[in-house]
Write an enzyme that holds these catalytic residues in place. Structure first.
Site, short mmCIF file in Angstrom:
data_model
loop_
_atom_site.label_atom_id
_atom_site.label_comp_id
_atom_site.label_asym_id
_atom_site.label_seq_id
_atom_site.Cartn_x
_atom_site.Cartn_y
_atom_site.Cartn_z
CB SER A 35 -8.83 -38.09 20.31
OG SER A 35 -9.39 -37.19 21.24
CB THR A 92 -9.03 -33.91 20.78
OG1 THR A 92 -8.53 -32.63 21.11
CG2 THR A 92 -7.94 -34.68 20.09
CE1 TYR A 110 -3.07 -37.27 22.41
CE2 TYR A 110 -5.09 -35.98 22.60
CZ TYR A 110 -4.45 -37.21 22.54
OH TYR A 110 -5.19 -38.37 22.57
CE LYS A 136 -4.26 -39.53 19.49
NZ LYS A 136 -3.58 -40.84 19.36
P1 NAD Z 1 -1.63 -44.62 27.83
O1 NAD Z 1 -0.56 -43.61 28.02
O2 NAD Z 1 -2.18 -45.28 29.04
O3 NAD Z 1 -1.13 -45.76 26.83
C1 NAD Z 1 -0.25 -45.50 25.76
C2 NAD Z 1 0.84 -46.54 25.79
O4 NAD Z 1 1.75 -46.30 24.71
C3 NAD Z 1 1.66 -46.51 27.09
O5 NAD Z 1 1.72 -47.81 27.64
C4 NAD Z 1 3.03 -46.00 26.64
O6 NAD Z 1 4.06 -46.56 27.42
C5 NAD Z 1 3.07 -46.45 25.17
N1 NAD Z 1 3.94 -45.65 24.31
C6 NAD Z 1 3.93 -44.31 24.11
N2 NAD Z 1 4.90 -43.95 23.25
C7 NAD Z 1 5.53 -45.08 22.88
C8 NAD Z 1 6.62 -45.38 22.01
N3 NAD Z 1 7.28 -44.42 21.35
N4 NAD Z 1 6.99 -46.67 21.86
C9 NAD Z 1 6.36 -47.65 22.51
N5 NAD Z 1 5.32 -47.44 23.35
C10 NAD Z 1 4.92 -46.17 23.53
O7 NAD Z 1 -2.80 -43.93 27.00
P2 NAD Z 1 -4.25 -44.47 26.69
O8 NAD Z 1 -5.21 -43.65 27.46
O9 NAD Z 1 -4.32 -45.93 26.80
O10 NAD Z 1 -4.39 -44.03 25.18
C11 NAD Z 1 -4.15 -44.91 24.10
C12 NAD Z 1 -4.36 -44.18 22.79
O11 NAD Z 1 -5.65 -43.63 22.74
C13 NAD Z 1 -3.40 -43.01 22.58
O12 NAD Z 1 -3.08 -42.95 21.21
C14 NAD Z 1 -4.23 -41.81 22.98
O13 NAD Z 1 -3.78 -40.65 22.36
C15 NAD Z 1 -5.59 -42.23 22.47
N6 NAD Z 1 -6.70 -41.57 23.15
C16 NAD Z 1 -6.79 -41.62 24.51
C17 NAD Z 1 -7.85 -40.99 25.17
C18 NAD Z 1 -7.95 -41.04 26.67
O14 NAD Z 1 -8.68 -40.27 27.24
N7 NAD Z 1 -7.28 -41.93 27.37
C19 NAD Z 1 -8.81 -40.31 24.42
C20 NAD Z 1 -8.71 -40.28 23.03
C21 NAD Z 1 -7.63 -40.92 22.40
C1 UD1 Z 2 -9.12 -34.23 27.55
C2 UD1 Z 2 -8.28 -33.64 26.44
C3 UD1 Z 2 -8.62 -34.36 25.14
C4 UD1 Z 2 -8.49 -35.84 25.29
C5 UD1 Z 2 -9.38 -36.29 26.43
C6 UD1 Z 2 -9.30 -37.74 26.68
C7 UD1 Z 2 -7.97 -31.29 27.13
C8 UD1 Z 2 -8.28 -29.88 26.81
N1 UD1 Z 2 -8.53 -32.22 26.31
O1 UD1 Z 2 -10.48 -33.96 27.27
O2 UD1 Z 2 -7.77 -33.91 24.12
O3 UD1 Z 2 -8.86 -36.50 24.11
O4 UD1 Z 2 -8.98 -35.61 27.63
O5 UD1 Z 2 -10.13 -38.10 27.74
O6 UD1 Z 2 -7.27 -31.60 28.08
N2 UD1 Z 2 -12.11 -31.01 34.86
C9 UD1 Z 2 -12.20 -30.33 36.07
N3 UD1 Z 2 -11.23 -30.54 37.00
C10 UD1 Z 2 -10.16 -31.39 36.79
C11 UD1 Z 2 -10.08 -32.06 35.55
C12 UD1 Z 2 -11.07 -31.84 34.61
O7 UD1 Z 2 -13.14 -29.57 36.30
O8 UD1 Z 2 -9.31 -31.50 37.67
C13 UD1 Z 2 -13.16 -30.79 33.85
C14 UD1 Z 2 -12.66 -30.17 32.57
O9 UD1 Z 2 -12.76 -28.81 32.59
C15 UD1 Z 2 -13.60 -30.81 31.53
C16 UD1 Z 2 -14.04 -32.13 32.15
O10 UD1 Z 2 -13.69 -32.06 33.54
O11 UD1 Z 2 -14.72 -30.00 31.38
C17 UD1 Z 2 -13.35 -33.32 31.54
O12 UD1 Z 2 -11.95 -33.08 31.56
P1 UD1 Z 2 -10.90 -34.17 31.10
O13 UD1 Z 2 -11.16 -35.43 31.81
O14 UD1 Z 2 -9.55 -33.56 31.24
O15 UD1 Z 2 -11.26 -34.43 29.58
P2 UD1 Z 2 -11.39 -33.37 28.37
O16 UD1 Z 2 -10.89 -32.05 28.74
O17 UD1 Z 2 -12.78 -33.47 27.86
#
Ligand code: NAD
Ligand code: UD1
Length: 339
Positions: free
Chosen positions: A127, A129, A152, A156
């Site tokens: 991420s 992040t 979190y 990562k």
């Molecule tokens: P998600 O929660 O929708 O999917 C994750 C899946 O992993 C879920 O289906 C959950 O049931 C499964 N899971 C979690 N722990 C488990 C375990 N111990 N055993 C088996 N299954 C397990 O999340 P996502 O948005 O699809 O994210 C996928 C990956 O990408 C994650 O590693 C997340 O940290 C990373 N990521 C997500 C975002 C985002 O904004 N969605 C951003 C950056 C990185």
């Molecule tokens: C968040 C996570 C980041 C993760 C990412 C995945 C935090 C601090 N960071 O990022 O670790 O990798 O999601 O997508 O949570 N916002 C509002 N109102 C809301 C929700 C969000 O104003 O109800 C704003 C937030 O302040 C931010 C922007 O929308 O500026 C995006 O927020 P969000 O979707 O939560 O993503 P990130 O914070 O960028």
């Protein structure tokens, strides 16, 4: 046709489910492991419906090594894509051990299993992040890891270090994709992001407010050093992100990189403010959203967006969708699940 077998952990989640579809569309054979802690078995049915392909599914908790080994003993895989993790920043601040145990525990078991089965290729979900609050913009892959803003984020950073060490030690090729902000849904409206309970992320909060599940969207702060005072992020369409995984899998299979561990930013390279996303949503979908500006959310940074030059060049990938596509598909998905 690339007749290769891919093991997808967390494949029923938001990013995993979209990626499975694109992998299958590109001829890959996909097996999924998930424990459904943050997903629903209906997404398996939806992936099968969209692709017309039956998928092997294992309901296994990845923190249980014995179970992984028992269930998958007789399977062979060319590549593992490791999505499974817990991803709530807010929850991770409350329960840091839970995040360490689940996210690091699962990764260690996957690495152990890969070694045991001699699987030499890994693709990992990282991420943006990991960069913390970056010193300069746009962020390139060379930017250093700053202090993590949450447990979190720390999982990562630790995961990437573990994979780097492991890959060099055992001479295996691994790639981490550092996602910026994934949003949007599949054009079919059959799969998308479905937060359990109150959404933490911006776009799901917008769509749930627009449909009437939430009274009002809180915009967290308007005094940031950005174009309109609201924070700027690099939003990327989930299908573009899914296709970045296909590109990375193809690189792992076809190209023997001299570097055992590689990382790529996956973003559009463009930043949008919170108000810009809200306005795009209103304009494209012709629906109003009730919102009010409130105080800042802890841990939010002013602005981050990617330099995606390396992924464009090396992975032969590029994002194709606009912010309009992102808000349009999110809305279609929200309307579909609330019919
Ligand atoms: P998600 O929660 O929708 O999917 C994750 C899946 O992993 C879920 O289906 C959950 O049931 C499964 N899971 C979690 N722990 C488990 C375990 N111990 N055993 C088996 N299954 C397990 O999340 P996502 O948005 O699809 O994210 C996928 C990956 O990408 C994650 O590693 C997340 O940290 C990373 N990521 C997500 C975002 C985002 O904004 N969605 C951003 C950056 C990185
Ligand atoms: C968040 C996570 C980041 C993760 C990412 C995945 C935090 C601090 N960071 O990022 O670790 O990798 O999601 O997508 O949570 N916002 C509002 N109102 C809301 C929700 C969000 O104003 O109800 C704003 C937030 O302040 C931010 C922007 O929308 O500026 C995006 O927020 P969000 O979707 O939560 O993503 P990130 O914070 O960028």
């Amino acid at each position: 046709k690339l007749d290769k077998k891919i093991l997808v952990t967390g494949g029923l989640g938001y990013i995993g489910s979209h990626t499975c579809i694109e992998l299958i569309n590109n001829g890959f054979n996909v097996s999924i492991i998930d424990n459904l802690v943050n997903s629903d078995i209906t997404s398996l049915k939806s992936i099968e419906k969209i692709t017309g392909v039956k998928i092997t599914f294992y309901r296994v908790d990845l923190t249980d090594y014995k179970k992984i080994k028992n269930k998958l003993e007789n399977e062979n895989f060319d590549v593992v894509i490791h999505f499974a993790a817990l991803k709530s920043v807010r929850e991770s601040i409350k329960f840091p051990e839970k995040y360490m145990d689940n996210n690091i525990g699962s990764l260690k078991n996957i690495l152990k299993f890969m070694k045991y089965k001699n699987i030499k290729k890994l693709l990992f979900s990282s991420s943006c992040t990991v960069y913390g609050k970056p010193d300069s913009l746009p962020v390139t892959e060379e930017s250093i890891f700053k202090k993590p803003e949450s447990p979190y984020a720390e999982t990562k950073q630790i995961s990437e270090k573990l994979i780097d060490e492991f890959s060099n030690k055992f001479k295996q090729n691994s790639i981490s994709l550092r996602y910026f902000n994934p949003v949007g849904a599949h054009h079919s409206g059959l799969i998308g992001e479905k937060p359990k309970g109150k959404p933490e992320n911006l776009v799901p909060y917008i769509t749930e407010t627009a449909i009437g599940l939430r009274k009002s969207l809180s915009v967290f702060g308007s005094d940031y050093k950005t174009k309109d005072g609201t924070p700027v992020r690099d939003y990327i369409h989930i299908v573009d992100l899914a296709n970045a995984h296909v590109a990375a899998v193809i690189r792992l299979i076809n190209y023997k990189s001299k570097k055992y561990y590689e990382v790529f930013n996956i973003g559009t390279g463009k930043g949008h403010s919170v108000l810009e996303v809200i306005n795009a949503f209103k304009k494209v979908n012709k629906v109003d959203i009730n919102y009010k500006i409130v105080g800042r959310r802890k841990g939010d940074i002013d602005i981050i967006f990617s330099d995606n030059t390396l992924s464009r060049k090396t992975l032969n990938w590029k994002p194709k969708k606009t912010i309009e596509d992102m808000v349009e598909s999110s809305w279609r998905w929200q309307k579909n699940i609330n019919r």
